[in-house]
Design an enzyme around this catalytic site. Structure first.
Site, PDB file in Angstrom:
ATOM      1  CE1 TYR A 156      19.285 -27.490  16.507  1.00  0.00           C
ATOM      2  CE2 TYR A 156      21.001 -28.926  16.904  1.00  0.00           C
ATOM      3  CZ  TYR A 156      19.905 -28.835  16.293  1.00  0.00           C
ATOM      4  OH  TYR A 156      19.081 -29.854  15.641  1.00  0.00           O
ATOM      5  CE  LYS A 207       8.169 -24.664   5.925  1.00  0.00           C
ATOM      6  NZ  LYS A 207       7.613 -25.247   4.643  1.00  0.00           N
ATOM      7  CG  ASP A 240       8.694 -27.864   2.955  1.00  0.00           C
ATOM      8  OD1 ASP A 240       9.417 -27.150   2.580  1.00  0.00           O
ATOM      9  OD2 ASP A 240       7.290 -27.603   3.106  1.00  0.00           O
ATOM     10  CG  ASP A 264      20.600 -32.440  14.183  1.00  0.00           C
ATOM     11  OD1 ASP A 264      21.084 -33.700  13.719  1.00  0.00           O
ATOM     12  OD2 ASP A 264      20.345 -32.104  15.179  1.00  0.00           O
ATOM     13  CG  ASP A 268      20.328 -38.340  11.235  1.00  0.00           C
ATOM     14  OD1 ASP A 268      21.534 -37.816  11.363  1.00  0.00           O
ATOM     15  OD2 ASP A 268      19.830 -39.102  12.142  1.00  0.00           O
TER      16      ASP A 268
END
Ligand code: NAD
Length: 370
Positions: A156, A207, A240, A264, A268
């Site tokens: 970001y 990851k 994941d 982020d 959610d």
């Protein structure tokens, strides 16, 4: 004080900004932002009056309308004013179809996160009523954890560029930046939080099996910092696998720490476990300095001005802000009032209720014991 399912207090107990700072910036923003912030303000004004809190609310109309009218997203000097003279910022949401490049949103919200160095994105994922979660056979005892998202680095930072843009040979590069300082401070924060609030474990998620360099830095830093917190369990999970386990076995998690982009996304998912985007509160925090509190949802333009948006995420964010400012009992009272309104089914449509934004906020206000 609020208590988690494991019986431990869940106050964040941050070192608040200096008490000489009384000003709170109120920035409603776009779309449903003004409606949910108006709802949150009814609660804040009541608490301020009842508890005689020495706070001064200062309203700012930085939003898409103003940007389109003046070409300015935030006046010069505004960020310094916030940095030097404010204790907190209470913000709605940004995003307006008339500003497709999101310029004003980037200037204001990302501007605040980066320029005020709000490196802790604090996202409690706490189910407040069993019927709100879409997960079969899971309830409040299973869904009560906290996600810390690194908030100032990663993908970001906006580093990158195009080469041969607009041609069939176009190349786009987007860098994912991790610094030792940035990674260490968010990981340390997660462990400190776990220790202070009696939470049993910290899970770091990345990851690193594919993103070898940044992942390696995160893994090494996590293991090194964990050594200083031998009283807290620690484990690692690829992101994941994390998304799968948040759905299958949310009770596995106590504190999760991850980078900006993965945070982020998984926050959610966390909101969905709590009953939807309208339920989730967040803090963008630099401990001891001006910090920003906002519901995690966006501006939901299709709902704007219709009195249908769920105000609970904004109301709980107001409570989180009070907790940050050193008023945990008031935050606890707000959460109790929210739970009371949900238990009585006095909620907006997204939670299965029949009320509008204003009436749902009044249902909370009626139950507020301060
Ligand atoms: N922090 C922010 O300011 C922020 C965060 C996310 C998205 N955005 C922006 O908001 C705009 C809309 O984005 P989006 O549609 O992807 O996300 P969104 O969160 O605005 O809305 C997605 C959907 O979630 C539901 N929803 C969200 N908030 C709700 C509430 N309070 N009550 C009831 N239902 C609610 C609605 O069904 C809505 O259509 C875009 O411009 C986006 O960039 C801003």
């Amino acid at each position: 004080m609020a208590y988690g399912a494991d019986g431990h207090p869940v106050s964040i107990r941050y070192h608040p900004p200096p008490m000489t700072l009384k000003k709170i910036a109120i920035v409603p923003g776009d779309g449903i932002g003004p409606e949910v912030i108006a709802a949150g303000m009814t609660i804040l004004e009541r608490v301020k009056e009842a508890r005689k809190l020495d706070l001064e609310f200062v309203h700012f109309n930085w939003n898409a309308d103003e940007y389109l009218r003046t070409g300015v997203s935030m006046p010069p000097g505004a960020m310094d004013d916030l940095r030097n003279n404010y204790a907190a910022i209470y913000l709605g949401a940004f995003g307006d179809p008339r500003v497709p490049d999101m310029k004003h949103a980037a200037d204001i919200l990302l501007g605040m996160r980066f320029q005020l160095d709000l490196y802790v994105n604090y996202r409690p994922v706490k189910l407040l009523n069993d019927r709100l979660t879409p997960l079969k056979e899971k309830g409040m005892k299973d869904i009560d954890f906290v996600i810390f998202r690194e908030n100032t680095e990663g993908a970001y930072v906006g580093m990158g560029g195009f080469f041969r843009k607009g041609t069939p040979e176009e190349i786009a590069v987007q860098e994912d930046v991790s610094t030792r300082k940035g990674v260490e401070r968010i990981i340390r924060h997660a462990f400190e939080f776990a220790r202070k609030t009696g939470r049993k474990s910290v899970c770091m998620s990345d990851k690193s099996n594919v993103m070898r360099y940044g992942g390696d830095l995160w893994m090494r830093t996590f293991e090194e910092v964990a050594k200083e917190y031998s009283d807290i369990e620690h484990f690692h999970m690829f992101v994941d696998a994390l998304t799968m386990q948040m759905v299958r076995t949310p009770e596995l998690f106590s504190v999760i720490v991850t980078n900006n982009m993965f945070g982020d996304i998984v926050t959610d998912l966390g909101a969905a476990l709590q009953g939807g985007l309208g339920m989730a509160a967040s803090g963008n925090i630099h401990p001891g300095k001006v910090s920003l509190f906002e519901p995690i949802h966006g501006s939901a333009p299709k709902y704007a001005g219709k009195d249908v948006a769920n105000p609970i995420g904004a109301i709980l964010s107001a409570g989180m802000m009070l907790e940050y400012l050193g008023h945990p009992d008031e935050a606890d009272a707000i959460e109790k009032a929210v739970v009371g309104a949900i238990d009585a089914d006095e909620t907006t449509h997204d939670l299965g209720g029949a009320l509008g934004t204003k009436a749902a906020a009044e249902a909370v206000l009626r139950r507020l014991e301060v």
